[in-house]
Design a protein around this motif. Sequence first.
Motif, PDB file in Angstrom:
ATOM      1  N   LEU A  40       0.050  -5.812   4.808  1.00  0.00           N
ATOM      2  CA  LEU A  40       0.744  -4.806   4.002  1.00  0.00           C
ATOM      3  C   LEU A  40       0.736  -3.436   4.687  1.00  0.00           C
ATOM      4  O   LEU A  40       1.749  -2.729   4.705  1.00  0.00           O
ATOM      5  CB  LEU A  40       0.091  -4.704   2.629  1.00  0.00           C
ATOM      6  CG  LEU A  40       0.187  -5.947   1.742  1.00  0.00           C
ATOM      7  CD1 LEU A  40      -0.591  -5.737   0.449  1.00  0.00           C
ATOM      8  CD2 LEU A  40       1.637  -6.296   1.433  1.00  0.00           C
ATOM      9  N   LEU A  41      -0.403  -3.068   5.266  1.00  0.00           N
ATOM     10  CA  LEU A  41      -0.480  -1.775   5.938  1.00  0.00           C
ATOM     11  C   LEU A  41       0.387  -1.749   7.187  1.00  0.00           C
ATOM     12  O   LEU A  41       0.995  -0.719   7.513  1.00  0.00           O
ATOM     13  CB  LEU A  41      -1.932  -1.451   6.292  1.00  0.00           C
ATOM     14  CG  LEU A  41      -2.875  -1.231   5.109  1.00  0.00           C
ATOM     15  CD1 LEU A  41      -4.264  -0.839   5.608  1.00  0.00           C
ATOM     16  CD2 LEU A  41      -2.343  -0.171   4.160  1.00  0.00           C
ATOM     17  N   ALA A  42       0.479  -2.875   7.888  1.00  0.00           N
ATOM     18  CA  ALA A  42       1.338  -2.941   9.065  1.00  0.00           C
ATOM     19  C   ALA A  42       2.811  -2.793   8.674  1.00  0.00           C
ATOM     20  O   ALA A  42       3.575  -2.081   9.335  1.00  0.00           O
ATOM     21  CB  ALA A  42       1.115  -4.255   9.806  1.00  0.00           C
ATOM     22  N   ILE A  43       3.202  -3.468   7.595  1.00  0.00           N
ATOM     23  CA  ILE A  43       4.584  -3.339   7.113  1.00  0.00           C
ATOM     24  C   ILE A  43       4.854  -1.898   6.689  1.00  0.00           C
ATOM     25  O   ILE A  43       5.892  -1.311   7.025  1.00  0.00           O
ATOM     26  CB  ILE A  43       4.837  -4.302   5.936  1.00  0.00           C
ATOM     27  CG1 ILE A  43       4.733  -5.754   6.401  1.00  0.00           C
ATOM     28  CG2 ILE A  43       6.215  -4.050   5.321  1.00  0.00           C
ATOM     29  CD1 ILE A  43       4.702  -6.762   5.258  1.00  0.00           C
ATOM     30  N   GLY A  44       3.903  -1.306   5.953  1.00  0.00           N
ATOM     31  CA  GLY A  44       4.071   0.072   5.510  1.00  0.00           C
ATOM     32  C   GLY A  44       4.161   1.037   6.675  1.00  0.00           C
ATOM     33  O   GLY A  44       4.978   1.970   6.661  1.00  0.00           O
ATOM     34  N   SER A  45       3.342   0.832   7.690  1.00  0.00           N
ATOM     35  CA  SER A  45       3.387   1.686   8.868  1.00  0.00           C
ATOM     36  C   SER A  45       4.759   1.607   9.537  1.00  0.00           C
ATOM     37  O   SER A  45       5.326   2.621   9.955  1.00  0.00           O
ATOM     38  CB  SER A  45       2.289   1.282   9.855  1.00  0.00           C
ATOM     39  OG  SER A  45       2.343   2.062  11.028  1.00  0.00           O
TER      40      SER A  45
END
Length: 311
Positions: A40-45
Amino acid sequence: MTHKPETAPLPRALLHPRWWLAWTLLGIGRALCWLPVSWLLAIGSGLGWAVWRLLPSRRRIVRINLRLCFPEADEPAIARMVEGHFRALGMGLFEALLAWLAPDAKLRGLVEVRGIEHLDAAHADGSGVLLLTGHFTQLEIAARGICLEKRPFHAMYRPADNAFVDWWMHRWRAERSGRPALPKDDLKSLLRALRTGNAVWYGPDQTLEVPGAIFVPFFGVPTLTLTATAKLATLGRARVVPFFGQRIDGRYLVTVQPALENFPSGDEVADARRINALIEDAVLKCPEQYFWTHRRFKHRPPGAEDVYRRA
């Protein structure tokens, strides 16, 4: 000890087909919370990087804010901070999703809260507490950390125009924090909550042109600053307990600080400077995670130039 408040029943109108898309999106959000947090954090980044590339006007505001607050930083450092901020914004979308929808079991191993004893100490004599924080990209998950510690508090919220969002957010905040949410402009309910020994989430660092706001430094820049923190503490007979979150390597640290001593001091300028200094210290721990897209310095002292004006 937590108290589970009564939550508003589902309005029948929200079962109408016009709201089916909203219900579907809510279901998708719940499903996304089962993905690994690193995904999720990778997608958000990545989403934040795309916004950084596609919105030059917003990128310009962030750069101006950072240049004003970190005048000693060179251009490459400012450029890295600007990109880092937009990546943090993108991650903040999913951090909010996790804060709103993820089960406690998923977050307990993700969020660490230090200093919760300071909140307990502030309440020990029956005083109400202003849980003071700043507007960071991970502010929702930081507040959820307090919920995980089973310390109830009233969230403050701005009623939404969308009926589904307004009902759901109000219900969610009450269920998670153990106390009903309070509209931002309902001063009577806020003071009643404080005077009866409750805690209220409070973020005073958004620039508002309201009576009583004064110019005091924020990172050395004269900034229109609310004096309401000291006034609410006085009128509500409450202690002020600062708490701040930060994302560190995909995990979250929420630090609760001791209640402010000798506050209010009777000097509104000194009190406002003290609050700004607390937020500055928190920003320095994770500068890219502060909400720099807000035009923090749009109000200027008489005779000062508009820092956002295009040449």
